[in-house]
Design an enzyme around this catalytic site. Structure first.
Site, PDB file in Angstrom:
ATOM      1  N   TYR A  50       0.884  -1.114  -0.129  1.00 12.09           N
ATOM      2  CA  TYR A  50       0.040  -0.033  -0.187  1.00 12.09           C
ATOM      3  C   TYR A  50       0.790   1.214  -0.182  1.00 12.09           C
ATOM      4  CZ  TYR A  50      -4.084   2.549   0.499  1.00 12.09           C
ATOM      5  OH  TYR A  50      -5.306   3.532   0.457  1.00 12.09           O
ATOM      6  N   ARG A 103      -8.705  10.456  -8.384  1.00 11.51           N
ATOM      7  CA  ARG A 103      -7.681  11.635  -7.486  1.00 11.51           C
ATOM      8  C   ARG A 103      -7.080  10.355  -6.600  1.00 11.51           C
ATOM      9  NH1 ARG A 103      -6.988  13.034  -2.502  1.00 11.51           N
ATOM     10  NH2 ARG A 103      -8.585  11.765  -1.769  1.00 11.51           N
ATOM     11  N   LYS A 121      -5.901  -1.281  -1.020  1.00 13.65           N
ATOM     12  CA  LYS A 121      -6.783  -1.059   0.350  1.00 13.65           C
ATOM     13  C   LYS A 121      -7.700  -2.421   0.711  1.00 13.65           C
ATOM     14  CE  LYS A 121      -7.278   2.321   2.334  1.00 13.65           C
ATOM     15  NZ  LYS A 121      -7.877   3.431   2.166  1.00 13.65           N
ATOM     16  N   GLU A 192     -13.306   5.008  -2.825  1.00 15.19           N
ATOM     17  CA  GLU A 192     -11.926   5.289  -2.649  1.00 15.19           C
ATOM     18  C   GLU A 192     -11.410   6.264  -3.539  1.00 15.19           C
ATOM     19  OE1 GLU A 192      -8.102   4.961  -0.807  1.00 15.19           O
ATOM     20  OE2 GLU A 192     -10.058   4.177   0.217  1.00 15.19           O
ATOM     21  N   ASP A 193     -10.601   7.455  -3.120  1.00 12.36           N
ATOM     22  CA  ASP A 193     -10.130   8.328  -4.004  1.00 12.36           C
ATOM     23  C   ASP A 193     -10.786   8.915  -5.160  1.00 12.36           C
ATOM     24  OD1 ASP A 193      -7.907   8.285  -2.273  1.00 12.36           O
ATOM     25  OD2 ASP A 193      -6.674   7.168  -3.693  1.00 12.36           O
ATOM     26  N   ASP A 216     -11.922   8.684   2.094  1.00 11.68           N
ATOM     27  CA  ASP A 216     -11.080   9.934   2.323  1.00 11.68           C
ATOM     28  C   ASP A 216     -11.479  11.153   3.074  1.00 11.68           C
ATOM     29  OD1 ASP A 216      -9.012   9.029   0.060  1.00 11.68           O
ATOM     30  OD2 ASP A 216     -10.880   9.085  -0.959  1.00 11.68           O
TER      31      ASP A 216
END
Length: 251
Positions: A50, A103, A121, A192-193, A216
């Site tokens: 990670y 992102r 993750k 996620e992101d 996030d």
């Protein structure tokens, strides 16, 4: 003995991305040994599977040549996302880590390379939380990319188009989440992101309709609060006596 040899080989590698590659290949070739190694040396190995190493892996994802452990769903799958979920080999899924690759960490739009962050993750849930890996599904929703270098890269296998926006984007997300709810009604979806301009809106629309959260925003907040409360147990102070500084650029 086999575990010791693999660990020794890994420790002799000079570059973190090479260590990532070794572990990735091990996961593909011998999943049992891979997870045995992860559980025995979690703290040492997490930086390679990670952050921070996964950032470089996401940037080079299409060049690394590994079999993907997750599921790609693209804008071209509209109308058959539920069909793709039902075709996934492992049906006993309790958790999905979903990104649209816009992102990724502080690196920006990495398109389908964002799958690396969902896979990484997912490993955290297993290594740190004990969630069986067969029940966690990494997902990358490919709606295009605005990264010009990726659009011009011959090895990039994602949709070579500008990202969908507005209603078209929302329809893709809507079909995916609706399909997940029909497929596995009690699955937890972790966003996620996602880019900020989509993240807040997507969460606001779906948070009261399906079991979901945005890592996030909510995940970071929960961990920060847990750290403060743990610190207060050590110092003996109370929350209402503390002064907090929030420092950041909002991105």
């Amino acid at each position: 003995m086999q575990l010791t040899r693999v660990l020794s080989k890994l420790r002799h590698l000079a570059n973190d991305i090479d260590k990532y590659s070794l572990l990735r290949q091990l996961q593909q070739d011998n999943a049992g040994l891979f997870y045995e190694l992860m559980f025995a040396h979690t703290e040492e190995l997490l930086p390679y599977v990670y952050t921070p190493t996964v950032g470089q892996a996401c940037q080079e994802y299409c060049q690394l040549g590994f079999a993907t452990h997750g599921l790609y769903i693209t804008a071209e799958d509209r109308g058959r996302m539920l069909q793709k979920l039902r075709a996934w080999p492992q049906q006993d899924i309790s958790l999905m880590v979903v990104t649209d690759g816009e992102r990724i960490l502080g690196l920006g739009d990495l398109g389908v390379g964002g799958m690396g962050i969902s896979e990484g993750k997912s490993l955290l849930y297993t290594a740190a939380g004990g969630v069986p890996p067969s029940t966690v599904l990494p997902v990358c929703l490919d709606v295009g990319t605005n990264n010009k270098s990726l659009l011009q890269e011959p090895s990039y296998w994602g949709l070579k188009q500008q990202r969908l926006t507005g209603q078209q984007y929302d329809e893709c997300i809507g079909e995916l989440i609706t399909a997940v709810k029909a497929w596995r009604p009690h699955v937890l979806v972790q966003f996620e992101d996602f880019g900020n301009h989509n993240a807040f809106r997507v969460l606001a629309r779906w948070r009261n309709k399906v079991c979901c959260f945005n890592d996030d925003m909510q995940g970071t907040a929960a961990v920060a609060l847990a750290a403060v409360l743990a610190g207060l147990r050590s110092t003996g102070g109370s929350l209402d006596q503390q002064t907090f500084l929030f420092l950041g650029a909002g991105e």
